[in-house]
Structure formats: C-alpha cells, structure tokens
Design a protein around this motif. Structure first.
Motif, mmCIF file in Angstrom:
data_model
loop_
_atom_site.group_PDB
_atom_site.id
_atom_site.type_symbol
_atom_site.label_atom_id
_atom_site.label_comp_id
_atom_site.label_asym_id
_atom_site.label_seq_id
_atom_site.Cartn_x
_atom_site.Cartn_y
_atom_site.Cartn_z
ATOM 1 N N UNK A 1 0.817 -1.204 0.000
ATOM 2 C CA UNK A 1 0.000 0.000 0.000
ATOM 3 C C UNK A 1 0.856 1.261 0.000
ATOM 4 N N UNK A 2 2.049 1.178 0.609
ATOM 5 C CA UNK A 2 2.945 2.338 0.611
ATOM 6 C C UNK A 2 3.413 2.669 -0.802
ATOM 7 N N UNK A 3 3.680 1.647 -1.600
ATOM 8 C CA UNK A 3 4.115 1.853 -2.984
ATOM 9 C C UNK A 3 2.984 2.502 -3.788
ATOM 10 N N UNK A 4 1.767 2.031 -3.586
ATOM 11 C CA UNK A 4 0.614 2.588 -4.291
ATOM 12 C C UNK A 4 0.403 4.047 -3.883
ATOM 13 N N UNK B 1 0.839 9.858 -5.328
ATOM 14 C CA UNK B 1 1.380 11.216 -5.128
ATOM 15 C C UNK B 1 2.202 11.661 -6.328
ATOM 16 N N UNK B 2 3.024 10.756 -6.847
ATOM 17 C CA UNK B 2 3.859 11.096 -8.002
ATOM 18 C C UNK B 2 3.009 11.409 -9.234
#
Length: 155
Positions: free
Chosen positions: A2-5, A10-11
């Motif tokens: 979930x942190x990667x998503x 944001x990017x």
C-alpha cells in the motif's frame, strides 16, 4: 504494497499538476513537497510532467486552434487567447528572439510557462526544433527557481 501505491498516487498527481496549463511547475513542486515528497523528487517529477506536454503542444496547437476557431462555442475564447498571448509576448520575442521565449518560460510568474511559450511559438510561427529546445530549457530553469523558493518556504 500500500505504501508503494500511495507513493505512486502522489507522483502521478504531481506529474499531472505539472502538465496542466495554469499550475504547471509553480503549483506542482510545492504540491509534491506538501504531499511528503522530497524537494528534489518533487522537482524532477514536475519538470518531467511539464516537459512531456511541450512536444505535443507544439505539434498540435495550430491545427486545434484553427479547428476550434471555426466552431461557434470556442471561437471567441480562441480569439481571446490569441490576442492576449500575442499582446503579452510579441514585443519581447521579436526584440529578443528565442531569448525572449526562454525568458517568458523560465521566469515563474503567473501567466508564463510552457503552455504560454508553446502558444506564443505557434502563433509567431517559430521553428519547431528551436522552440522545443528553448521551451524545455526554460522549463528546466523555472523548475530550479521554483524548487529553490519552495525549499526555502517548506524547508
């Protein structure tokens, strides 16, 4: 996972904000920093987003404006955009040539930037390759200026 998503969301948000006509880098870099991206990360993504739209704009603006001028709904708006852009840019670009276009794009104040530079280059019928190089250089310079200012404010 979930942190990667979340990071990717944001990017993408910063990238899209940088490609938009009004906000461009001036809004995208501070947005990225406020969303938790590092100033360098936010700057790189914003510059990429702002630069990505330039070749597309330089190739498509003229036919799109010609088509839209023929429609009842958009003709007044396109006429206004053309008059406004030429009024604000013609003297500078004619006096300083491509340096004037660079200054127009590189100085990060409202109503300047890649979109205005592309419209001006299209209306003044500047060479595609020269306009592309100058506008991309201006975007890079504006990105560094906005990044420096944003880092001073948020840092």
């Amino acid at each position: 996972m979930f942190e990667v998503i979340e990071e990717l969301k944001r990017e993408i948000l910063v990238l899209l904000m940088a490609a938009m006509p009004i906000s461009e880098l001036r809004g995208a870099i501070p947005l990225g920093i406020s969303l938790g991206l590092s100033p360098i990360h936010s700057t790189i993504i914003s510059i990429i987003g702002n630069m990505a739209i330039v070749p597309v704009l330089l190739k498509t603006l003229n036919p799109v404006m010609i088509f839209m001028e023929k429609t009842y709904f958009f003709s007044k708006f396109i006429g206004w955009v053309k008059r406004r852009t030429l009024k604000r840019t013609r003297a500078t670009i004619k006096k300083y040539s491509l340096l004037g276009l660079f200054i127009l794009v590189a100085i990060p104040i409202p109503t300047t930037g890649a979109w205005t530079g592309c419209i001006a280059a299209t209306l003044l019928k500047l060479d595609y390759k020269n306009a592309l190089i100058v506008i991309l250089s201006g975007v890079l310079t504006a990105g560094l200026i906005v990044s420096t200012i944003s880092y001073q404010i948020f840092g």
